[in-house]
Motif scaffolding. Sequence first.
Motif, short mmCIF file in Angstrom:
data_model
loop_
_atom_site.label_atom_id
_atom_site.label_comp_id
_atom_site.label_asym_id
_atom_site.label_seq_id
_atom_site.Cartn_x
_atom_site.Cartn_y
_atom_site.Cartn_z
N GLU A 1 0.91 -1.24 0.17
CA GLU A 1 -0.01 0.13 0.03
C GLU A 1 0.87 1.26 -0.16
O GLU A 1 1.80 1.24 0.59
N PRO A 2 0.47 2.23 -0.75
CA PRO A 2 1.41 3.46 -0.74
C PRO A 2 1.56 4.24 0.48
O PRO A 2 2.61 4.64 0.86
N GLY A 3 0.61 4.18 1.17
CA GLY A 3 0.70 4.79 2.68
C GLY A 3 1.84 4.19 3.68
O GLY A 3 2.48 4.65 4.30
N GLU A 4 1.79 2.88 3.37
CA GLU A 4 2.75 2.19 4.30
C GLU A 4 4.13 2.26 3.67
O GLU A 4 5.05 2.69 4.67
N VAL A 5 4.25 2.32 2.56
CA VAL A 5 5.59 2.67 1.83
C VAL A 5 6.17 4.06 2.41
O VAL A 5 7.12 4.36 2.69
N ALA A 6 4.82 5.22 2.07
CA ALA A 6 5.28 6.57 2.59
C ALA A 6 5.77 6.73 4.02
O ALA A 6 6.82 7.30 4.22
N ASP A 7 4.95 5.81 5.12
CA ASP A 7 5.54 5.65 6.18
C ASP A 7 6.72 5.20 6.55
O ASP A 7 7.71 5.76 7.04
N HIS A 8 7.11 4.17 5.62
CA HIS A 8 8.72 3.54 5.79
C HIS A 8 9.62 4.57 5.25
O HIS A 8 10.60 4.90 5.85
N VAL A 9 9.41 5.24 4.12
CA VAL A 9 10.48 6.49 3.49
C VAL A 9 10.41 7.66 4.43
O VAL A 9 11.62 7.91 4.73
N ALA A 10 9.39 8.04 4.95
CA ALA A 10 9.44 9.28 5.75
C ALA A 10 10.37 8.83 7.16
O ALA A 10 11.12 9.55 7.72
N ALA A 11 9.66 7.64 7.77
CA ALA A 11 10.59 7.09 8.79
C ALA A 11 11.94 7.11 8.60
O ALA A 11 12.90 7.45 9.53
N GLY A 12 12.52 6.70 7.33
CA GLY A 12 14.23 6.62 7.13
C GLY A 12 14.66 8.03 7.08
O GLY A 12 15.85 8.01 7.43
N LEU A 13 13.81 8.86 6.80
CA LEU A 13 14.33 10.50 6.69
C LEU A 13 14.01 10.96 8.14
O LEU A 13 14.79 12.00 8.22
N GLY A 14 13.50 10.30 8.93
CA GLY A 14 13.28 10.92 10.18
C GLY A 14 12.39 12.00 10.20
O GLY A 14 12.38 13.06 10.92
N LEU A 15 11.35 12.09 9.46
CA LEU A 15 10.30 13.08 8.90
C LEU A 15 8.95 12.45 9.05
O LEU A 15 8.72 11.25 9.06
#
Length: 656
Positions: free
Chosen positions: A314-328
């Motif tokens: 799901e795009p939302g889950e992927v977005a959460d992952h990428v944002a968490a990796g950036l600390g944002l």
Amino acid sequence: MTQVSPHVERLQGAVGAVSRMLEFYALQRAHVGTTPIPREPAPTGLGPPVEGSALDAMANWFGLTEFELATVVLAAGGEISPDMANLCALAQGDPATPYPTTLLTLAVFAGLEGASQAVFAPSAPLRHWQLITTEATRPGGRLQLHLGVPDAVLSFLIGQPVLDGELTELIRPVEPTRLLPSDVALARQLAATLASSEDDAAIHLVALPTRRALAVAAATMSALGFTPFHLPLGRLTIDAERQGFARLWQRDRLALGGALLISFEEQLTELQLTALGWLLVEGAGPAILIGMGGQAVAERVSHAVIRVPLPRNEPGEVADHVAAGLGLAVTPALLEVMNRFRLPISTLDSCAAVARATAGETQPDPPIDAILPHMLPLLRDQMREAMNGLADPIEVRMSLDDLVLPGAARTVLDQIIARQRNRSLVLDKWGFRHSGGGPQGMSVLFAGPSGTGKTMAAEALAHALELDLFRVDLSRIVDKYIGETEKRLAALFDAADSTDAILLFDEADVLFGRRTEVRDSHDHYANLEVGYLLQRIEIFRGIAVLTTNLPNAIDDAFSRRFAFSLHFEFPTAAERCEIWRRAFPATAPTAELDWDRLARLSLSGGQIRVVVVNAAMLAADEGSAIGMPHVARALVSEYSKQRRRVPPAELEGWPT
């Protein structure tokens, strides 16, 4: 003091026992025919088992008799005991044979359970599972085979298991990969399914063998306590290799606690199905198959094959992952990008890290919306690399405002844009996907004479939707050999599915001809190719635009399956006038161009643009503004390409 492992302790004890038996036999042999000397009772056996030792585990796994186990120990002893060579030569009474032989084992271990020449048959456990190696020392000397032990077996016996060298050329261990929560949950579900199966069941993960699919399969096996190894099935090339691989794998996977992940192409060949039959046998352990095809696998193996699809992240889950990796925190813009680019998680992480570093050069601690402009080009590059050789990127220069089309045609383009933009809202949130909302993908037919704006309209769609545009040359896709066209189409759509791109199929009548009436086998397979293309289009999340110069060549049975069909007519005089005006940039120097006279020329929009550029080149060469004489000369060149002359009426009264 260094503690000896139970594996080494047990092996050393067994080698010592074998050495004593060799010494006793050599001493007994030396006194044949003479008065016996006092001696201790003949030593027998390899000593008591040691809990957890590799040697005893091997005996249990392969059902080895005491004689067979002693033979393995004797073969291994030559590698770890410096005295074994001398003992073998002494026991055989021949300094030229400082190595164990089959005849020596039959003599020394005659009193052990299971002693028989049949032990050395190719089908018996020792040679079938390649627990020992045999080498002839003389022609026809079946009882004088030189015994050895494979490196992988010796490594296991000392507690350091490794894959056999022949296996390492075909399979690789799969390293753990960070998974999204939904993939972790799926791996646990698959592990529970395998754990609850009575026999050695196999999971068939219906997906392309991507890094994500392999990571989910590997996590499944890890959850069960196995070490995952990946085998691309296509690497097994001949029957003998398949059989040998299966036996070596069954031997070494026990030592390594391994489990096999077998990937394959969409259509399994007969040879590949046979290979799976060798690999998925009783005792081979749990396995996971990864591939889009393979429906026939269940019919060719002896135990259950459970097919499980791999759902999209799901795009939302992927977005959460990428944002968490950036600390944002996630923003709507990031969610939109993740919905558009469905690339591997590792690729997204890498692109995000590079984009953040680039954005940080001008702005400390940049927010996500400042990182995304640097991330988008990286994601596009990944997509274009994936499409390399399958389709060619088209630079998007035209917008809807650049098109000169009748109002009805513009209305159709607006509807295409609206459908693409609002697809998720209508189909998913409003529930139309499950109430007859039609297929997920969108296919569009652009028909009309050459130069009437079909490619420009595709560019305008890409510009309005901010999508990449790729041209697919069907002449490179369609192949005369049965099945090859489908393979190339599969590769194309598999690559394109990672983003919402627009695929422009030029001259679609190459594939979409009047072929629904089957006259021979070629027509039959042509229909299969068309059906496969339409099937892939219907699940493609982007837009597939098919163009043709011959709309009547597209069969009605195919035409009805397009979501939109737009016919591009030859431009009217008023439309040609507007095309002429727009073809000259505002910065271009012009001199007394007669728009009405230009509009009377029977040229398509594409031809007009070619004439304008050529006229501009002629004017630049003369160092003057673009005038009617330059257009006249360019017009003659354009007509000559078509091997015809400019009608005199069109140049009558033309300024010179």
